[in-house]
Scaffold this motif. Sequence first.
Motif, PDB file in Angstrom:
ATOM      1  N   ILE A  67       1.053  -1.164  -0.005  1.00  0.00           N
ATOM      2  CA  ILE A  67      -0.464   0.098  -0.281  1.00  0.00           C
ATOM      3  C   ILE A  67       0.727   1.094  -0.087  1.00  0.00           C
ATOM      4  N   PRO A  68       0.601   2.270  -0.452  1.00  0.00           N
ATOM      5  CA  PRO A  68       1.391   3.585  -1.032  1.00  0.00           C
ATOM      6  C   PRO A  68       1.293   3.839   0.420  1.00  0.00           C
ATOM      7  N   LYS A  69       2.242   4.735   1.195  1.00  0.00           N
ATOM      8  CA  LYS A  69       2.426   5.576   1.790  1.00  0.00           C
ATOM      9  C   LYS A  69       2.650   7.464   1.577  1.00  0.00           C
ATOM     10  N   GLN A  70       2.215   7.673   2.338  1.00  0.00           N
ATOM     11  CA  GLN A  70       1.816   9.492   2.874  1.00  0.00           C
ATOM     12  C   GLN A  70       3.014   9.705   1.874  1.00  0.00           C
ATOM     13  N   GLY A  71       4.304   9.207   2.598  1.00  0.00           N
ATOM     14  CA  GLY A  71       5.741  10.026   2.467  1.00  0.00           C
ATOM     15  C   GLY A  71       6.722   9.320   1.361  1.00  0.00           C
ATOM     16  N   GLY A  72       5.878   9.115   0.041  1.00  0.00           N
ATOM     17  CA  GLY A  72       6.271   7.995  -0.600  1.00  0.00           C
ATOM     18  C   GLY A  72       6.667   6.851  -1.124  1.00  0.00           C
ATOM     19  N   GLY A  73       6.800   5.772  -1.597  1.00  0.00           N
ATOM     20  CA  GLY A  73       7.194   4.424  -1.095  1.00  0.00           C
ATOM     21  C   GLY A  73       5.904   3.769  -1.081  1.00  0.00           C
ATOM     22  N   THR A  74       6.082   2.269  -0.373  1.00  0.00           N
ATOM     23  CA  THR A  74       4.996   1.478  -0.274  1.00  0.00           C
ATOM     24  C   THR A  74       5.142   0.895   0.953  1.00  0.00           C
ATOM     25  N   LYS A 312      -2.575  16.505   2.002  1.00  0.00           N
ATOM     26  CA  LYS A 312      -2.428  15.791   0.727  1.00  0.00           C
ATOM     27  C   LYS A 312      -2.891  13.960   1.065  1.00  0.00           C
ATOM     28  N   ALA A 313      -2.958  13.077   1.412  1.00  0.00           N
ATOM     29  CA  ALA A 313      -3.929  12.279   1.064  1.00  0.00           C
ATOM     30  C   ALA A 313      -4.979  12.083   1.165  1.00  0.00           C
ATOM     31  N   ILE A 314      -5.939  13.714   1.826  1.00  0.00           N
ATOM     32  CA  ILE A 314      -7.130  14.124   1.943  1.00  0.00           C
ATOM     33  C   ILE A 314      -7.582  14.881  -0.187  1.00  0.00           C
ATOM     34  N   ARG A 315      -6.409  16.024  -0.095  1.00  0.00           N
ATOM     35  CA  ARG A 315      -6.987  16.245  -1.230  1.00  0.00           C
ATOM     36  C   ARG A 315      -6.472  15.219  -2.895  1.00  0.00           C
ATOM     37  N   THR A 316      -6.183  14.079  -2.256  1.00  0.00           N
ATOM     38  CA  THR A 316      -6.013  13.128  -2.593  1.00  0.00           C
ATOM     39  C   THR A 316      -6.829  11.810  -3.190  1.00  0.00           C
ATOM     40  N   GLU A 317      -8.104  12.330  -2.387  1.00  0.00           N
ATOM     41  CA  GLU A 317      -8.880  11.383  -2.225  1.00  0.00           C
ATOM     42  C   GLU A 317     -10.372  11.699  -2.206  1.00  0.00           C
ATOM     43  N   MET A 318     -10.000  13.299  -2.248  1.00  0.00           N
ATOM     44  CA  MET A 318     -11.505  13.714  -2.926  1.00  0.00           C
ATOM     45  C   MET A 318     -11.521  13.787  -4.215  1.00  0.00           C
ATOM     46  N   ARG A 319     -10.117  14.471  -4.832  1.00  0.00           N
ATOM     47  CA  ARG A 319      -9.963  14.252  -6.093  1.00  0.00           C
ATOM     48  C   ARG A 319     -10.470  13.158  -7.104  1.00  0.00           C
ATOM     49  N   SER A 320      -9.879  12.294  -6.646  1.00  0.00           N
ATOM     50  CA  SER A 320     -10.136  10.253  -6.746  1.00  0.00           C
ATOM     51  C   SER A 320     -11.832  10.301  -6.625  1.00  0.00           C
ATOM     52  N   TRP A 321     -12.962  11.290  -6.433  1.00  0.00           N
ATOM     53  CA  TRP A 321     -13.930  11.250  -6.584  1.00  0.00           C
ATOM     54  C   TRP A 321     -15.480  11.481  -7.393  1.00  0.00           C
TER      55      TRP A 321
END
Length: 417
Positions: A67-74, A312-321
């Motif tokens: 699973i992707p990590k917030q700071g990059g990588g998995t 950033k994770a919140i904004r990414t989730e919102m864009r996916s909607w």
Amino acid sequence: MRAKSFVISKREVWEAFKEVKDNQGAAGVDGQTIEEFEQDIGNNLFKVWNRMSSGSYMPSPVRRVSIPKQGGGTRPLGIPTVSDRVAQTVVKRYLESRLDPLFHPNSYGYRPGKSALDAVAVARKRCWQYNWVLDLDIKGFFDSIDHQLLIKALRHHVDCPWVLLYIERWLVAPVQLEDGTIEERTQGSPQGAVISPVLANLFLHYVFDVWMRRHHAGIPFERYADDVVCHCRTLQQAQALKQALEIRFADCRLMLHPEKTKMVYCKDARRGGSYPVTSFDFLGYTFRPRMVQGPYEHFCGFTPAISNKAAKAIRTEMRSWRLHRKTDKTMKDLANMFNPILQGWVNYYGRFTKSWLTRAMWTLDRYLVRWFLAKYKSLRGHKVRAWNVLQRTAERHSTLFAHWKLSKRGTWTTRAV
């Protein structure tokens, strides 16, 4: 009827399944989902109970996903089968009632009556009282737990044969990698396994909590699983503690991450001097100097607010909607669809310095404006008018979207350009 080797209540298996169902989760190596397991719930739960009671229960391999990590990588995540999750929950329930009273009051992770927000609140208070923080990062903790040391700690408190038997089997259960190959395991307890959090807590209880109480009782800390911050009065005290912990962790087959473990100066209006590092992240919050509103004026305080990674994770989730494309929906429909998620963010990240969460939530307002522009012909090409419509809607129905309760009236117009 032949007597069972172990006395395990059918009721406990049923209660364990209810917990597994509430937590949901993906299918394991057998591909069976919770919904499919439930279609034949009677037989499936009987099999779990019968095999655990007879001693014949053997866990399946754990399915590993990245699973992707917030700071990059998995980050590797281990997913047991539904049957294994039920069995692990039976053991977890047994252990929690016996081990939790032993744990340190500054241990907050995965414990009844304690939460991550409790840990953040205590850290916030102690950062006002102590000038320095030692922010610990244990490298690959869940994959590095030494099985022999863990079982030794477990046997110190648990003498139930079936609990010890099945934990030992889970610890060495092989891992199925994403390409389908099977990998044997000689150390670690996979993240994602139901039993891992309580085992991790027990391991770090002896590796860290008890050791701190014995050797550094004057240094308070907050620990949430393997996420740890220690509060020191001086830089010299923080440096000495770091050196001692490097030795302690090495003795217990663990390692502090050399780059991510750092000493932080809790700089605020009362504290002079300078130091290169004045911020750290803890449980989704960034602690750093920032202007805050006092009783009479603004001042510089060392306070937590939502971290850039979490925002950033919140904004990414919102864009996916892709909310702006749902023009067949009403605003009330959109609120009903997304408010459970929004409210969760507000409840967690809105506890401290909520104005910083408001900034992260602007992304949703921008998509709502785009939704207005796409849905209503009269607004197309008139972005400022769309922002004004959004503002008026928010003022009339301030509770429609969960994040609107964070904002003051009139703030939407400032985002129009």
